[in-house]
Design a protein around this motif. Structure first.
Motif, mmCIF file in Angstrom:
data_model
loop_
_atom_site.group_PDB
_atom_site.id
_atom_site.type_symbol
_atom_site.label_atom_id
_atom_site.label_comp_id
_atom_site.label_asym_id
_atom_site.label_seq_id
_atom_site.Cartn_x
_atom_site.Cartn_y
_atom_site.Cartn_z
ATOM 1 N N ARG A 202 17.057 -19.885 -92.094
ATOM 2 C CA ARG A 202 16.539 -18.867 -92.726
ATOM 3 C C ARG A 202 14.889 -20.086 -92.816
ATOM 4 O O ARG A 202 13.614 -18.980 -92.955
ATOM 5 C CB ARG A 202 16.584 -18.689 -94.041
ATOM 6 C CG ARG A 202 15.791 -17.945 -94.398
ATOM 7 C CD ARG A 202 16.893 -17.001 -95.750
ATOM 8 N NE ARG A 202 16.021 -15.940 -96.113
ATOM 9 C CZ ARG A 202 15.437 -15.801 -97.514
ATOM 10 N NH1 ARG A 202 16.964 -15.668 -98.282
ATOM 11 N NH2 ARG A 202 15.289 -14.149 -97.941
ATOM 12 N N MET A 203 14.925 -21.172 -93.106
ATOM 13 C CA MET A 203 13.878 -22.126 -93.369
ATOM 14 C C MET A 203 13.153 -22.240 -91.980
ATOM 15 O O MET A 203 11.911 -21.293 -92.145
ATOM 16 C CB MET A 203 14.212 -23.336 -94.073
ATOM 17 C CG MET A 203 14.052 -23.370 -95.293
ATOM 18 S SD MET A 203 14.588 -25.202 -96.397
ATOM 19 C CE MET A 203 15.446 -25.433 -95.077
ATOM 20 N N ALA A 204 13.214 -21.687 -90.927
ATOM 21 C CA ALA A 204 13.002 -22.347 -89.921
ATOM 22 C C ALA A 204 12.903 -20.895 -89.277
ATOM 23 O O ALA A 204 10.846 -20.980 -88.958
ATOM 24 C CB ALA A 204 13.731 -22.610 -88.704
ATOM 25 N N GLU A 205 12.977 -20.017 -89.952
ATOM 26 C CA GLU A 205 12.051 -18.347 -88.900
ATOM 27 C C GLU A 205 11.806 -17.682 -89.904
ATOM 28 O O GLU A 205 10.174 -16.775 -89.521
ATOM 29 C CB GLU A 205 13.503 -17.438 -88.892
ATOM 30 C CG GLU A 205 14.218 -17.724 -87.932
ATOM 31 C CD GLU A 205 15.638 -17.664 -87.406
ATOM 32 O OE1 GLU A 205 16.310 -16.061 -88.019
ATOM 33 O OE2 GLU A 205 16.467 -17.133 -86.451
ATOM 34 N N GLU A 206 11.688 -18.361 -91.446
ATOM 35 C CA GLU A 206 10.834 -16.956 -92.159
ATOM 36 C C GLU A 206 9.385 -17.995 -92.658
ATOM 37 O O GLU A 206 8.529 -18.027 -93.749
ATOM 38 C CB GLU A 206 11.852 -16.409 -93.446
ATOM 39 C CG GLU A 206 12.216 -15.931 -93.078
ATOM 40 C CD GLU A 206 13.136 -15.703 -94.393
ATOM 41 O OE1 GLU A 206 13.139 -15.614 -95.641
ATOM 42 O OE2 GLU A 206 14.564 -15.057 -94.123
ATOM 43 N N ARG A 207 9.567 -20.105 -91.840
ATOM 44 C CA ARG A 207 8.427 -20.872 -92.852
ATOM 45 C C ARG A 207 9.100 -20.829 -94.239
ATOM 46 O O ARG A 207 7.210 -20.947 -94.319
ATOM 47 C CB ARG A 207 7.147 -19.739 -91.489
ATOM 48 C CG ARG A 207 7.098 -19.891 -90.207
ATOM 49 C CD ARG A 207 6.047 -19.458 -89.302
ATOM 50 N NE ARG A 207 6.211 -19.109 -88.491
ATOM 51 C CZ ARG A 207 6.169 -20.691 -87.685
ATOM 52 N NH1 ARG A 207 6.774 -21.542 -87.734
ATOM 53 N NH2 ARG A 207 6.490 -20.420 -86.202
ATOM 54 N N PHE A 208 9.733 -21.730 -94.549
ATOM 55 C CA PHE A 208 9.627 -21.923 -96.077
ATOM 56 C C PHE A 208 10.061 -23.178 -95.580
ATOM 57 O O PHE A 208 11.286 -22.879 -95.561
ATOM 58 C CB PHE A 208 9.742 -20.878 -96.908
ATOM 59 C CG PHE A 208 10.844 -20.495 -97.637
ATOM 60 C CD1 PHE A 208 12.529 -21.704 -98.004
ATOM 61 C CD2 PHE A 208 12.136 -19.641 -96.542
ATOM 62 C CE1 PHE A 208 13.179 -21.038 -98.462
ATOM 63 C CE2 PHE A 208 12.732 -19.286 -96.032
ATOM 64 C CZ PHE A 208 13.334 -20.189 -96.844
ATOM 65 N N PHE A 209 10.178 -24.201 -97.101
ATOM 66 C CA PHE A 209 10.908 -24.935 -96.767
ATOM 67 C C PHE A 209 10.850 -25.336 -98.572
ATOM 68 O O PHE A 209 9.418 -26.125 -98.882
ATOM 69 C CB PHE A 209 10.257 -26.305 -97.011
ATOM 70 C CG PHE A 209 10.461 -27.550 -96.731
ATOM 71 C CD1 PHE A 209 11.919 -27.930 -95.440
ATOM 72 C CD2 PHE A 209 10.352 -28.977 -97.282
ATOM 73 C CE1 PHE A 209 12.478 -29.418 -95.618
ATOM 74 C CE2 PHE A 209 11.544 -29.763 -97.168
ATOM 75 C CZ PHE A 209 12.414 -30.067 -96.641
ATOM 76 N N ALA A 210 12.733 -25.135 -99.000
ATOM 77 C CA ALA A 210 12.129 -25.831 -100.573
ATOM 78 C C ALA A 210 13.654 -25.361 -100.793
ATOM 79 O O ALA A 210 14.491 -24.704 -100.112
ATOM 80 C CB ALA A 210 11.323 -24.023 -101.144
ATOM 81 N N GLY B 132 9.755 -26.463 -82.380
ATOM 82 C CA GLY B 132 10.292 -27.000 -81.752
ATOM 83 C C GLY B 132 10.886 -27.929 -83.365
ATOM 84 O O GLY B 132 10.447 -29.128 -82.902
ATOM 85 N N THR B 133 10.715 -27.279 -84.293
ATOM 86 C CA THR B 133 10.830 -28.186 -85.333
ATOM 87 C C THR B 133 12.000 -28.252 -86.031
ATOM 88 O O THR B 133 12.674 -27.061 -85.615
ATOM 89 C CB THR B 133 9.526 -27.848 -86.629
ATOM 90 O OG1 THR B 133 8.170 -27.856 -86.686
ATOM 91 C CG2 THR B 133 9.786 -28.216 -88.438
ATOM 92 N N VAL B 134 12.829 -29.095 -86.609
ATOM 93 C CA VAL B 134 14.388 -29.405 -86.698
ATOM 94 C C VAL B 134 14.247 -29.422 -88.090
ATOM 95 O O VAL B 134 13.219 -30.190 -88.885
ATOM 96 C CB VAL B 134 14.983 -30.583 -85.858
ATOM 97 C CG1 VAL B 134 16.432 -30.792 -86.549
ATOM 98 C CG2 VAL B 134 14.604 -30.984 -84.712
ATOM 99 N N TYR B 135 15.173 -28.224 -88.591
ATOM 100 C CA TYR B 135 14.723 -28.191 -90.492
ATOM 101 C C TYR B 135 17.263 -28.750 -90.132
ATOM 102 O O TYR B 135 17.558 -28.683 -89.567
ATOM 103 C CB TYR B 135 15.314 -26.803 -90.541
ATOM 104 C CG TYR B 135 13.606 -26.155 -90.806
ATOM 105 C CD1 TYR B 135 13.224 -26.292 -92.032
ATOM 106 C CD2 TYR B 135 13.153 -26.109 -89.427
ATOM 107 C CE1 TYR B 135 11.717 -25.911 -91.993
ATOM 108 C CE2 TYR B 135 11.732 -25.763 -89.491
ATOM 109 C CZ TYR B 135 10.778 -25.864 -91.079
ATOM 110 O OH TYR B 135 10.293 -25.142 -90.999
#
Length: 203
Positions: free
Chosen positions: A112-120, A192-195
């Motif tokens: 979800r963080m990767a696809e919705e572009r948030f980090f929290a 390519g960002t790995v979460y």
């Protein structure tokens, strides 16, 4: 002395992973202060306690982009768990067992963080790791969470582990003897960002 041994193990892992100029990366990470905010370099400090979510860290590499495939996800999850347990064993602690149900929760949050572009720690609806785990029907007495993202490193696991070990709140989660179970869920964004989402648990 034990802390120095663990730092050496992580440094060796960085070298084996082929990360460009690991000594420089190590020094710059130690020298820079945290920058707070979702998706920003540094560490987000959360609440601590027996039933609270704890801390998020990210490591955003400056090297050239590395092409990654979703097929790498199981391997990255397994590798990261092995490295976390290696660090725990080095501190004389018991290893954490993998909880498959917890893995689904952790992986879904990284996705979800990767696809919705948030980090929290809190999702856009304000839910924390406690609510996410509760909704999955998983019982717990103590819970914690570490987050990371990595882009550009040949080994995102080594880069993220390095960041966690350099942050006192992350180290506290990783080395808490009370935790017995864990799951590390990974997802790879379109760029390519790995979460990474690691959930720690004591039942």
């Amino acid at each position: 002395m034990r802390s120095k041994v663990i730092r050496l193990l992580i440094f060796v892992a960085l070298l084996q992973a082929g990360i460009a100029n690991p000594v420089s990366a190590w020094q710059s990470r130690r020298a820079s202060g945290p920058e707070h905010g979702s998706g920003q370099p540094g560490t987000r400090h959360g609440r601590s306690g027996d039933d609270s979510e704890r801390d998020a860290s990210d490591n955003d590499g400056s090297n050239a982009p590395v092409r990654r495939s979703l097929s790498e996800i199981p391997r990255l999850e397994k590798e990261c768990l092995e490295q976390v347990n290696l660090v725990r064993r080095g501190h004389g602690l018991s290893t954490l067992s993998l909880d498959q149900d917890l893995l689904d929760v952790a992986r879904a949050y990284s996705r979800r963080m990767a696809e919705e572009r948030f980090f929290a720690h809190e999702d856009p609806e304000g839910r924390t790791v406690r609510e996410r785990v509760d909704r999955a029907g998983i019982k717990w007495r103590m819970i914690g969470e570490n987050l990371a993202y990595s882009n550009g490193y040949l080994s995102p696991v080594a880069a993220s582990l390095h960041g966690w070990m350099e942050s006192e709140p992350h180290r506290r989660n990783m080395l808490d003897p009370s935790y017995t179970e864990t799951a590390i869920g990974v997802w790879i964004s379109s760029n390519g960002t790995v979460y990474f989402t690691e959930i720690f648990l004591k039942r």
